[in-house]
Design a protein around this motif. Structure first.
Motif: not given
Lengths: 229, 229
Positions: A26, A29-30, A32-33, A54-55, A118, A121
């Motif tokens: 999970q 994914s963060l 990557l974005r 940042a996350l 979506f 991605q």
DNA sequence: GGATGTGAACGACTTCACAGCG
DNA sequence: CGCTGTGAAGTCGTTCACATCC
């Protein structure tokens, strides 16, 4: 007796073999974005501290996670954004397109369909299904709504591998069974029910009621902690 | 340096004091919903095995969880459904009504609004906000859409405590800040961004892109494990 | 016999702390 | 000196196994 899936894996030994935890995936994914956004802003190199800040993740956690991708980081420098993105997409399995169908075309389905991002991605919606005869033939975002009994045929023809279940709880198990029979390999379930699927079909559930209740609980807790009942 | 919230709690000592894990709380929601369904079917008593089997959880886990509610179970018998439900609702903080607002009235908001079941569980939507002038004044489910600049006023007047953020990623932080300023105590975030909130405001995020990617990863993994690339 | 509650073992995930490299 | 990669320690959550009680 109770049975809980023990997460089978008698792996033969693929290139990068380590098992990733759900949490790590999970966060992937963060990462990557965020990296894609940084890259758009012209960043070449990113440090674990930068990403973590940042996350909302510790730098150590970021490094542990990214180490699963091989030794991409350069001591003293950081990680090259472009390479990291490529590695993440590959490891997540989204360095390709996933043909996806949606069953139950209500507002939730429309929200997913209208959300550009979506597709960006790697997900492409290729068919829509609904049980309501009145909806058959209607178009949403250039996609026509098909009847349930065409599912097997259409899924096969369009090579769909993922299915989104956005139907009422009562219908969810039946719909999922149909998707499985049609050859779907993974289901994203929004219905407030626990689905039973064969272990060969992946399942991710998003239970909005559970999330809202979690929120209420947290607020409730804050209250108690600060005196006010 | 990175900072991760250490989950503050210098509790004074409320009646039932133990800290519940996030996972336990989420299962509480599942137990509650299933018990309500069993009760409707006339069940008086439920065993940990029964509950676990229905929800895909081990019986030991169920007992551990339910033990947090006090000693409700009777050895040899099980748990009285009605009492369990009451205890769960109380512990989750949903033995009351939570006035909730939604910001960003698109398809996702409409999905939430039309879903009977949140209200049933103690959540009431009391106001809608959107930045689009064209939407102001429109009604969805008997609720009128209000402009952002009325947020503080309306939230206060209607006693709203929870807010749902269903706006694009770019707007999410600004909207959340506005909600916090308006006095909201908890936010359910659907925007694909990591929000920064004061620790006094609870946050639960649902990131649909992350979930879809998780699904793709799982299917991808199954593939690799079974030969096919 | 059937089911709970729970210490103890286990496993999974996170953080620490530091050696080592650019 | 900055930043990565990683063993070791620590924390959290789950499962086992069994004493206990109806």
């Amino acid at each position: 007796m109770s049975r809980a899936e023990p997460s089978r894996s008698h792996g033969n030994g693929s290139p990068t073999d380590t098992r990733l935890s759900r949490a790590t995936v999970q966060r992937f994914s963060l990462y990557l974005r965020h990296l894609q956004s940084l890259l758009r802003e012209g960043a070449q190199t990113v440090s674990s501290t930068q990403l973590g800040d940042a996350l909302g993740i510790t730098d150590a956690q970021v490094r542990k996670d990214l180490a699963y991708l091989g030794n991409l980081g350069q001591p003293g420098i950081g990680y090259p954004a472009r390479d990291l993105i490529a590695a993440l997409r590959q490891r997540l399995g989204i360095d390709r397109t996933w043909a996806t169908v949606i069953v139950g075309i209500g507002n939730l389905a429309r929200a997913l369909l209208h959300h550009r991002g979506f597709e960006q991605q790697g997900f492409r919606f290729v068919a829509l299904f609904d049980a309501d005869p009145a909806k058959i033939g209607q178009k949403v975002n250039h996609l026509e709504i098909s009847p349930m009994d065409k599912m097997a045929q259409i899924v096969a023809r369009r090579g769909a591998e993922l299915g989104v279940v956005a139907v009422p709880a009562e219908a969810a198990q039946k719909v999922s069974d149909a998707l499985v029979n049609a050859g779907i390999r993974g289901i994203l379930n929004f219905a407030p029910t626990v689905l039973r699927l064969p272990p060969s079909v992946a399942l991710v559930s998003v239970d909005l009621a559970v999330q809202l209740e979690q929120l209420a609980f947290l607020v409730h807790l804050n209250r108690e902690d600060h005196g006010e009942p």
